[in-house]
Design a protein around this motif. Structure first.
Motif, PDB file in Angstrom:
ATOM      1  N   ILE A   9      -6.793   3.468   4.895  1.00 13.12           N
ATOM      2  CA  ILE A   9      -7.257   2.657   3.763  1.00 13.12           C
ATOM      3  C   ILE A   9      -8.769   2.757   3.559  1.00 13.12           C
ATOM      4  O   ILE A   9      -9.244   2.789   2.421  1.00 13.12           O
ATOM      5  N   ASP A  10      -9.542   2.845   4.651  1.00 13.26           N
ATOM      6  CA  ASP A  10     -10.994   2.955   4.507  1.00 13.26           C
ATOM      7  C   ASP A  10     -11.382   4.238   3.772  1.00 13.26           C
ATOM      8  O   ASP A  10     -12.276   4.231   2.916  1.00 13.26           O
ATOM      9  N   LEU A  57       0.831  -1.205   0.000  1.00 12.28           N
ATOM     10  CA  LEU A  57       0.000   0.000   0.000  1.00 12.28           C
ATOM     11  C   LEU A  57       0.867   1.257   0.000  1.00 12.28           C
ATOM     12  O   LEU A  57       0.590   2.216  -0.724  1.00 12.28           O
ATOM     13  N   ARG A  58       1.918   1.240   0.804  1.00 13.47           N
ATOM     14  CA  ARG A  58       2.825   2.393   0.835  1.00 13.47           C
ATOM     15  C   ARG A  58       3.470   2.614  -0.534  1.00 13.47           C
ATOM     16  O   ARG A  58       3.652   3.756  -0.962  1.00 13.47           O
ATOM     17  N   GLN A  59       3.821   1.522  -1.217  1.00 11.20           N
ATOM     18  CA  GLN A  59       4.408   1.650  -2.551  1.00 11.20           C
ATOM     19  C   GLN A  59       3.412   2.263  -3.529  1.00 11.20           C
ATOM     20  O   GLN A  59       3.809   2.894  -4.511  1.00 11.20           O
ATOM     21  N   LEU A  60       2.134   2.069  -3.264  1.00  5.89           N
ATOM     22  CA  LEU A  60       1.086   2.676  -4.092  1.00  5.89           C
ATOM     23  C   LEU A  60       0.708   4.071  -3.598  1.00  5.89           C
ATOM     24  O   LEU A  60      -0.261   4.664  -4.059  1.00  5.89           O
ATOM     25  N   ASP A  61       1.498   4.571  -2.634  1.00  3.70           N
ATOM     26  CA  ASP A  61       1.279   5.888  -2.043  1.00  3.70           C
ATOM     27  C   ASP A  61      -0.059   5.975  -1.307  1.00  3.70           C
ATOM     28  O   ASP A  61      -0.763   6.979  -1.372  1.00  3.70           O
ATOM     29  N   VAL A  62      -0.398   4.878  -0.605  1.00  5.43           N
ATOM     30  CA  VAL A  62      -1.613   4.827   0.198  1.00  5.43           C
ATOM     31  C   VAL A  62      -1.210   4.560   1.640  1.00  5.43           C
ATOM     32  O   VAL A  62      -0.465   3.626   1.921  1.00  5.43           O
ATOM     33  N   ASP A  63      -1.704   5.410   2.544  1.00  3.14           N
ATOM     34  CA  ASP A  63      -1.423   5.231   3.964  1.00  3.14           C
ATOM     35  C   ASP A  63      -2.282   4.074   4.483  1.00  3.14           C
ATOM     36  O   ASP A  63      -3.516   4.153   4.439  1.00  3.14           O
ATOM     37  N   PRO A  64      -1.673   2.990   4.972  1.00  2.00           N
ATOM     38  CA  PRO A  64      -2.445   1.846   5.457  1.00  2.00           C
ATOM     39  C   PRO A  64      -3.435   2.204   6.565  1.00  2.00           C
ATOM     40  O   PRO A  64      -4.479   1.569   6.691  1.00  2.00           O
ATOM     41  N   ASP A  65      -3.123   3.242   7.342  1.00  2.00           N
ATOM     42  CA  ASP A  65      -4.022   3.650   8.419  1.00  2.00           C
ATOM     43  C   ASP A  65      -5.250   4.391   7.901  1.00  2.00           C
ATOM     44  O   ASP A  65      -6.215   4.576   8.641  1.00  2.00           O
ATOM     45  N   GLU A  90     -12.989   6.961  -1.264  1.00  2.49           N
ATOM     46  CA  GLU A  90     -12.649   7.918  -2.327  1.00  2.49           C
ATOM     47  C   GLU A  90     -12.665   7.234  -3.695  1.00  2.49           C
ATOM     48  O   GLU A  90     -13.230   7.766  -4.668  1.00  2.49           O
ATOM     49  N   MET A  91     -12.055   6.061  -3.778  1.00  5.53           N
ATOM     50  CA  MET A  91     -12.005   5.336  -5.047  1.00  5.53           C
ATOM     51  C   MET A  91     -13.403   4.871  -5.469  1.00  5.53           C
ATOM     52  O   MET A  91     -13.720   4.871  -6.665  1.00  5.53           O
ATOM     53  N   SER A  92     -14.230   4.498  -4.516  1.00  6.18           N
ATOM     54  CA  SER A  92     -15.605   4.094  -4.831  1.00  6.18           C
ATOM     55  C   SER A  92     -16.388   5.268  -5.400  1.00  6.18           C
ATOM     56  O   SER A  92     -17.161   5.110  -6.359  1.00  6.18           O
ATOM     57  N   ALA A  93     -16.192   6.441  -4.816  1.00  5.61           N
ATOM     58  CA  ALA A  93     -16.868   7.640  -5.318  1.00  5.61           C
ATOM     59  C   ALA A  93     -16.405   7.962  -6.737  1.00  5.61           C
ATOM     60  O   ALA A  93     -17.212   8.298  -7.608  1.00  5.61           O
ATOM     61  N   GLN A  94     -15.104   7.831  -6.985  1.00  2.14           N
ATOM     62  CA  GLN A  94     -14.576   8.065  -8.332  1.00  2.14           C
ATOM     63  C   GLN A  94     -15.161   7.058  -9.317  1.00  2.14           C
ATOM     64  O   GLN A  94     -15.526   7.424 -10.443  1.00  2.14           O
ATOM     65  N   ARG A  95     -15.252   5.803  -8.900  1.00  2.45           N
ATOM     66  CA  ARG A  95     -15.829   4.772  -9.762  1.00  2.45           C
ATOM     67  C   ARG A  95     -17.270   5.122 -10.103  1.00  2.45           C
ATOM     68  O   ARG A  95     -17.699   5.017 -11.255  1.00  2.45           O
ATOM     69  N   ASP A  96     -18.031   5.559  -9.094  1.00  3.17           N
ATOM     70  CA  ASP A  96     -19.432   5.914  -9.321  1.00  3.17           C
ATOM     71  C   ASP A  96     -19.550   7.093 -10.285  1.00  3.17           C
ATOM     72  O   ASP A  96     -20.433   7.108 -11.153  1.00  3.17           O
ATOM     73  N   GLU A  97     -18.671   8.084 -10.145  1.00  2.00           N
ATOM     74  CA  GLU A  97     -18.677   9.233 -11.050  1.00  2.00           C
ATOM     75  C   GLU A  97     -18.383   8.799 -12.484  1.00  2.00           C
ATOM     76  O   GLU A  97     -19.043   9.244 -13.424  1.00  2.00           O
TER      77      GLU A  97
END
Length: 84
Positions: free
Chosen positions: A54-55, A44-52, A60-67
Motif C-alpha cells: 500500500i505504501d 483494497l484487494r477489490q480495488l486491485d491493490v496489494d495491502p502489503d 505512485e498515486m501521489s506522483a500521478q497526482r503531482d504530474e
C-alpha cells in the motif's frame, strides 16, 4: 502481621472486577480493530491493490497526482498567455 478486614477484601474484589472489565473492553476493541483491518484489506484487494504494498501504491498515486497538477497548471498558464 497485618489484619485484613472485610473492607480490604471488598476493595481488592472491586479492583479485580474493574481490571476484568478493562480486559474485556480491550479484547472487544482488539477484535473490532482486527475485523476492520481485514475489511480494509479486502476492499483494497477489490480495488486491485496489494495491502502489503500500500505504501508503494500511495507513492505512485501521489506522483500521478503531482504530474496531473503540474500539467494542469502548465495548461492554464499557456491558456492565460494566449489570452493576454
Amino acid at each position: 502481621m497485618a489484619t485484613i478486614t472485610e473492607n480490604d477484601i471488598l476493595k481488592v474484589k472491586n479492583e479485580a472486577l474493574a481490571i476484568r472489565d478493562q480486559v474485556i473492553s480491550a479484547k472487544s476493541t482488539l477484535e473490532n480493530v482486527t475485523t476492520n483491518i481485514k475489511n480494509y484489506e479486502e476492499e483494497l484487494r477489490q480495488l486491485d491493490v496489494d495491502p502489503d504494498k500500500i505504501d508503494e501504491k500511495i507513492a505512485e498515486m501521489s506522483a500521478q497526482r503531482d504530474e496531473i497538477y503540474t500539467s494542469s497548471l502548465q495548461t492554464i498558464n499557456d491558456w492565460k498567455s494566449k489570452m493576454v
